[in-house]
Design a protein around this motif. Sequence first.
Motif, PDB file in Angstrom:
ATOM      1  N   HIS A   2     -29.400  -4.386  -4.590  1.00 35.65           N
ATOM      2  CA  HIS A   2     -30.230  -5.179  -3.589  1.00 35.65           C
ATOM      3  C   HIS A   2     -29.181  -5.531  -2.313  1.00 35.65           C
ATOM      4  CE1 HIS A   2     -33.343  -5.836  -6.704  1.00 35.65           C
ATOM      5  NE2 HIS A   2     -33.917  -6.262  -5.780  1.00 35.65           N
ATOM      6  N   GLU A   3     -29.856  -5.732  -1.333  1.00 32.02           N
ATOM      7  CA  GLU A   3     -29.216  -5.884   0.066  1.00 32.02           C
ATOM      8  C   GLU A   3     -29.452  -7.102   0.743  1.00 32.02           C
ATOM      9  OE1 GLU A   3     -28.398  -2.828   3.360  1.00 32.02           O
ATOM     10  OE2 GLU A   3     -30.350  -3.485   3.417  1.00 32.02           O
ATOM     11  N   LEU A   4     -28.697  -8.134   0.785  1.00 39.71           N
ATOM     12  CA  LEU A   4     -28.883  -9.239   1.551  1.00 39.71           C
ATOM     13  C   LEU A   4     -28.691  -9.265   3.107  1.00 39.71           C
ATOM     14  CD1 LEU A   4     -28.699 -12.399   2.052  1.00 39.71           C
ATOM     15  CD2 LEU A   4     -26.580 -12.521   1.353  1.00 39.71           C
ATOM     16  N   VAL A   5     -29.670  -9.407   4.030  1.00 39.41           N
ATOM     17  CA  VAL A   5     -29.578  -9.014   5.279  1.00 39.41           C
ATOM     18  C   VAL A   5     -29.602 -10.186   6.141  1.00 39.41           C
ATOM     19  CG1 VAL A   5     -30.685  -7.852   7.375  1.00 39.41           C
ATOM     20  CG2 VAL A   5     -30.919  -6.867   5.011  1.00 39.41           C
ATOM     21  N   LYS A  62     -25.109  -6.749   6.879  1.00 37.74           N
ATOM     22  CA  LYS A  62     -25.876  -6.346   5.394  1.00 37.74           C
ATOM     23  C   LYS A  62     -24.773  -6.387   4.431  1.00 37.74           C
ATOM     24  CE  LYS A  62     -29.314  -3.691   7.885  1.00 37.74           C
ATOM     25  NZ  LYS A  62     -29.990  -2.367   8.005  1.00 37.74           N
ATOM     26  N   ALA A  63     -25.064  -7.079   3.240  1.00 39.90           N
ATOM     27  CA  ALA A  63     -24.031  -6.966   2.124  1.00 39.90           C
ATOM     28  C   ALA A  63     -24.953  -6.384   0.703  1.00 39.90           C
ATOM     29  CB  ALA A  63     -23.913  -8.481   1.897  1.00 39.90           C
ATOM     30  N   LEU A  64     -24.290  -5.517   0.236  1.00 41.11           N
ATOM     31  CA  LEU A  64     -25.073  -4.931  -1.111  1.00 41.11           C
ATOM     32  C   LEU A  64     -24.542  -5.779  -2.295  1.00 41.11           C
ATOM     33  CD1 LEU A  64     -26.675  -2.445  -1.697  1.00 41.11           C
ATOM     34  CD2 LEU A  64     -24.269  -1.305  -2.027  1.00 41.11           C
ATOM     35  N   PHE A  65     -25.122  -5.912  -3.139  1.00 44.15           N
ATOM     36  CA  PHE A  65     -25.046  -6.662  -4.311  1.00 44.15           C
ATOM     37  C   PHE A  65     -25.807  -5.724  -5.590  1.00 44.15           C
ATOM     38  CE2 PHE A  65     -24.619  -9.999  -1.276  1.00 44.15           C
ATOM     39  CZ  PHE A  65     -23.615 -10.538  -1.906  1.00 44.15           C
ATOM     40  N   ALA A  66     -25.124  -6.066  -6.818  1.00 43.06           N
ATOM     41  CA  ALA A  66     -25.689  -5.304  -8.175  1.00 43.06           C
ATOM     42  C   ALA A  66     -27.025  -5.701  -8.346  1.00 43.06           C
ATOM     43  CB  ALA A  66     -24.852  -5.336  -9.202  1.00 43.06           C
ATOM     44  N   SER A  67     -27.726  -7.038  -7.969  1.00 39.69           N
ATOM     45  CA  SER A  67     -28.850  -7.492  -8.474  1.00 39.69           C
ATOM     46  C   SER A  67     -29.372  -8.510  -7.452  1.00 39.69           C
ATOM     47  CB  SER A  67     -28.799  -7.979  -9.985  1.00 39.69           C
ATOM     48  OG  SER A  67     -28.020  -9.473  -9.765  1.00 39.69           O
ATOM     49  N   GLU A  68     -30.626  -8.717  -7.690  1.00 42.14           N
ATOM     50  CA  GLU A  68     -31.477  -9.636  -6.734  1.00 42.14           C
ATOM     51  C   GLU A  68     -30.652 -11.065  -6.788  1.00 42.14           C
ATOM     52  OE1 GLU A  68     -35.776 -10.888  -5.299  1.00 42.14           O
ATOM     53  OE2 GLU A  68     -35.565  -9.668  -7.059  1.00 42.14           O
ATOM     54  N   ALA A  71     -27.605 -11.291  -5.101  1.00 44.15           N
ATOM     55  CA  ALA A  71     -27.878 -11.483  -3.636  1.00 44.15           C
ATOM     56  C   ALA A  71     -28.090 -12.798  -3.190  1.00 44.15           C
ATOM     57  CB  ALA A  71     -28.900 -10.349  -3.213  1.00 44.15           C
ATOM     58  N   THR A  72     -29.434 -13.361  -3.974  1.00 47.22           N
ATOM     59  CA  THR A  72     -29.891 -14.675  -3.859  1.00 47.22           C
ATOM     60  C   THR A  72     -28.796 -15.983  -3.835  1.00 47.22           C
ATOM     61  OG1 THR A  72     -31.860 -14.032  -4.635  1.00 47.22           O
ATOM     62  CG2 THR A  72     -31.644 -16.399  -4.453  1.00 47.22           C
ATOM     63  N   GLU A  73     -27.834 -15.759  -5.137  1.00 44.65           N
ATOM     64  CA  GLU A  73     -26.775 -16.766  -5.278  1.00 44.65           C
ATOM     65  C   GLU A  73     -25.896 -16.735  -3.912  1.00 44.65           C
ATOM     66  OE1 GLU A  73     -23.710 -17.906  -8.612  1.00 44.65           O
ATOM     67  OE2 GLU A  73     -24.676 -16.009  -8.365  1.00 44.65           O
ATOM     68  N   ALA A  74     -25.566 -15.480  -3.587  1.00 45.18           N
ATOM     69  CA  ALA A  74     -24.460 -15.464  -2.446  1.00 45.18           C
ATOM     70  C   ALA A  74     -25.254 -15.952  -1.259  1.00 45.18           C
ATOM     71  CB  ALA A  74     -24.199 -13.728  -2.184  1.00 45.18           C
ATOM     72  N   ALA A  75     -26.432 -15.739  -0.866  1.00 48.43           N
ATOM     73  CA  ALA A  75     -27.119 -16.246   0.228  1.00 48.43           C
ATOM     74  C   ALA A  75     -27.086 -17.943   0.132  1.00 48.43           C
ATOM     75  CB  ALA A  75     -28.618 -15.813   0.409  1.00 48.43           C
ATOM     76  N   VAL A  87     -26.255 -19.017  10.872  1.00 49.46           N
ATOM     77  CA  VAL A  87     -26.478 -17.889  10.098  1.00 49.46           C
ATOM     78  C   VAL A  87     -27.689 -18.189   9.386  1.00 49.46           C
ATOM     79  CG1 VAL A  87     -25.582 -16.782   8.315  1.00 49.46           C
ATOM     80  CG2 VAL A  87     -23.609 -17.745   9.767  1.00 49.46           C
ATOM     81  N   HIS A  88     -28.536 -16.826   9.602  1.00 53.10           N
ATOM     82  CA  HIS A  88     -30.020 -17.090   8.953  1.00 53.10           C
ATOM     83  C   HIS A  88     -30.123 -15.898   8.039  1.00 53.10           C
ATOM     84  CE1 HIS A  88     -30.818 -20.144  11.774  1.00 53.10           C
ATOM     85  NE2 HIS A  88     -30.162 -19.459  12.820  1.00 53.10           N
ATOM     86  N   VAL A  89     -30.919 -16.028   7.046  1.00 53.60           N
ATOM     87  CA  VAL A  89     -31.402 -14.742   6.037  1.00 53.60           C
ATOM     88  C   VAL A  89     -32.464 -14.277   6.813  1.00 53.60           C
ATOM     89  CG1 VAL A  89     -32.067 -14.379   3.900  1.00 53.60           C
ATOM     90  CG2 VAL A  89     -30.314 -16.029   4.180  1.00 53.60           C
ATOM     91  N   GLN A  90     -32.338 -12.888   6.784  1.00 51.25           N
ATOM     92  CA  GLN A  90     -33.560 -12.088   7.394  1.00 51.25           C
ATOM     93  C   GLN A  90     -34.307 -11.737   6.053  1.00 51.25           C
ATOM     94  OE1 GLN A  90     -32.995  -8.415   9.486  1.00 51.25           O
ATOM     95  NE2 GLN A  90     -34.061  -9.044  11.071  1.00 51.25           N
ATOM     96  N   THR A  91     -33.645 -11.202   4.897  1.00 47.37           N
ATOM     97  CA  THR A  91     -34.416 -10.837   4.136  1.00 47.37           C
ATOM     98  C   THR A  91     -33.623 -10.505   2.857  1.00 47.37           C
ATOM     99  OG1 THR A  91     -36.101  -9.014   3.207  1.00 47.37           O
ATOM    100  CG2 THR A  91     -34.223  -8.330   4.665  1.00 47.37           C
ATOM    101  N   ILE A  92     -33.942 -10.251   1.532  1.00 48.93           N
ATOM    102  CA  ILE A  92     -32.991  -9.856   0.569  1.00 48.93           C
ATOM    103  C   ILE A  92     -34.149  -8.634  -0.038  1.00 48.93           C
ATOM    104  CG2 ILE A  92     -32.342 -10.017  -1.972  1.00 48.93           C
ATOM    105  CD1 ILE A  92     -31.855 -13.041  -1.103  1.00 48.93           C
TER     106      ILE A  92
END
Length: 298
Positions: A2-5, A62-68, A71-75, A87-92
């Motif tokens: 999953h990608e955190l954008v 953009k940051a790549l994570f092994a799971s959704e 990615a959510t925890e990182a955000a 800093v704003h989250v565009q999408t996961i």
Amino acid sequence: MHELVLICREDDVETVSDALMEVESLAVSVEDADADTASEKALFGEPGMPAPKAGWERSVVKALFASEAEATEAATLLLAQDWAQDVHVQTIQAVEEQDWVRLTQSQFAPVEITPEFWIVPSWHEAPAQATRIMRLDPGLAFGTGTHPTTRMCLRWIARHGAEAAGWDRVLDYGCGSGILAIGAALHGAKNIDAVDIDPAAIISSQANAEANQVSLRAALPDAAQGDYPVVLANILATPLKLLAPLLCAHVRAGGHLVLAGILERQAQELKDAYAPWLALEVSDSEEGWILMTARRPA
């Protein structure tokens, strides 16, 4: 995967990138948020110019994570920081499964140097018209034949192919993947020294030479000794200027000096730098880059 954008300001790019790596992102990339619009801005510098900035005025990180969940925890952790108010989250989003090996290979097709001389990755068939073939795959060291500077050097070697059998020594200074040294060997040159300050380049050059069944000596620059009928250097303008006395000292009477990694606007700088020893001239150009050559009087 999953990608955190994220969207952030230029000033926050390094902090955000470092924070993402701290929370164990698998990879982080930065893009222009205004790409493909009238507000898009070039960021990458040129040789001799100031280094590029870390990001754009409005950057997409953009940051790549092994799971959704990761990615959510990182955000969540990132946005809780005091400095992250802009800093704003565009999408996961899920990352589509890819055959990365096949995708990478598809980006490297055979490269024509002359109608007869081609560079061909190991997974491709050689073109029917190719009578001289270099097998070369992308690796850690610079030089796959796709860059104009490399193609111009190889074209020069091919055009002087009739002389190459008489080249009893060749120096490839800053050899990268060994592509120029191998090109000279395929045209009949002997006793080739391929030197570089990067140990990865030395390993790559030796491996590529073996793959093409040619002989060369890959080593650190101190291995270059004496004079050569051909000295090749595809580096960049600034180091080429600094290396002028050394490179010229290696050119034998009647021998050739071939320099690349030079932008068109840098031609006079190089002529001036080499004037005490050799008279450089522009002998080829492609996509804003030039090839400069000189011949020492016999």
